[in-house]
Enzyme design. Sequence first.
Site, mmCIF file in Angstrom:
data_model
loop_
_atom_site.group_PDB
_atom_site.id
_atom_site.type_symbol
_atom_site.label_atom_id
_atom_site.label_comp_id
_atom_site.label_asym_id
_atom_site.label_seq_id
_atom_site.Cartn_x
_atom_site.Cartn_y
_atom_site.Cartn_z
ATOM 1 N N HIS A 8 -9.376 1.183 4.980
ATOM 2 C CA HIS A 8 -8.083 1.299 5.669
ATOM 3 C C HIS A 8 -8.253 2.186 6.901
ATOM 4 O O HIS A 8 -9.041 3.138 6.882
ATOM 5 C CB HIS A 8 -7.034 1.890 4.710
ATOM 6 N N GLU A 41 -6.572 4.523 7.987
ATOM 7 C CA GLU A 41 -6.367 5.954 7.734
ATOM 8 C C GLU A 41 -7.624 6.576 7.121
ATOM 9 O O GLU A 41 -7.909 7.754 7.361
ATOM 10 C CB GLU A 41 -5.125 6.153 6.846
ATOM 11 N N GLU A 65 -5.128 -5.025 10.486
ATOM 12 C CA GLU A 65 -4.103 -4.005 10.690
ATOM 13 C C GLU A 65 -4.332 -3.320 12.044
ATOM 14 O O GLU A 65 -5.115 -2.365 12.113
ATOM 15 C CB GLU A 65 -4.155 -2.963 9.567
ATOM 16 N N GLY A 108 3.027 2.175 10.827
ATOM 17 C CA GLY A 108 3.962 3.280 10.707
ATOM 18 C C GLY A 108 4.697 3.596 11.998
ATOM 19 O O GLY A 108 5.356 4.631 12.109
ATOM 20 N N ASN A 130 0.869 -1.179 0.000
ATOM 21 C CA ASN A 130 0.000 0.000 0.000
ATOM 22 C C ASN A 130 0.904 1.226 0.000
ATOM 23 O O ASN A 130 1.545 1.520 1.004
ATOM 24 C CB ASN A 130 -0.899 -0.030 1.246
ATOM 25 N N SER A 168 3.836 -2.280 10.130
ATOM 26 C CA SER A 168 5.294 -2.343 10.278
ATOM 27 C C SER A 168 5.891 -3.682 9.843
ATOM 28 O O SER A 168 6.807 -4.199 10.477
ATOM 29 C CB SER A 168 5.711 -2.006 11.712
ATOM 30 N N LYS A 221 0.078 4.329 -0.210
ATOM 31 C CA LYS A 221 -0.514 5.529 0.414
ATOM 32 C C LYS A 221 -0.282 6.733 -0.523
ATOM 33 O O LYS A 221 -0.349 6.571 -1.725
ATOM 34 C CB LYS A 221 0.055 5.723 1.818
#
Length: 249
Positions: A95, A97, A167, A173, A9, A213, A11
């Site tokens: 996702h 985010e 996730e 991250g 991904n 990660s 992003k």
Amino acid sequence: MRRPVIAGNWKMYKTRAETRAFFAAFTPLIAASNDVDIIVAPPFTALSAAVESAHGTGIAIAAQNLHGLREGAFTGEISAGMIVESGCSSVIVGHSERRQYFAETDELVHRKTKAALAAGLTPIVCVGEILSEREGNLTKQVLKRQFEGALGALTPEEFSRILLAYEPVWAIGTGRTATPEIAAEAHQYLRGLAAANFSPEEASAVRILYGGSVKPDNISGLMAHDQIDGALVGGASLDPESFAAIVNF
Ligand code: 13P
């Protein structure tokens, strides 16, 4: 036996030129890899460049988001049909985010998943708890709400066409990966939800990716666990060498 799948991904990273350079370096590094499904999800503007670059390699290209309707007056939005026309075969949905910064609800994730399936795309549907939920012992409750809200109303045939991604938001991250045991426990719980909402056959067939990660040095430990069918990789998918090392785990 579930076939492993490694997805990157990207992003909001990489221009079209950077996308072409990535594939020129990446493709030779994974040429011998026949046992893994590889998916790359660039930003919308680089999708067609990625599709061209990946032509003939077996690498599938995914979008990172879609709108739930076929067309309409929705400035700035992209439909499933437009994603298909760009040459993509899958799309990331829900996702964390998107949930966190763009207020996506389970209901919206459901509508987007349906739209992706109706267009023939494979939705990569993301679920996962935030740190305070894990620390408050709410992980299972959150996963159940997200799973049932987004996927509970699918038909078994629709469910058989999705990929699920676990996730944990606290691992994205942050450099803080879930241990294989933590990830596997969540995957097993999700598989139980699939059995309860669909069937034991669907539960054992659905592929569940871990994301958060994932790096070349922790992929083998994760993939050694039979509950973990693949990875959804953020930062480490941007570099051709590190993403190839993950694919070639
Ligand atoms: P990182 O691998 O950068 O933690 O990102 C994970 C992710 O969000 C993939 O969708």
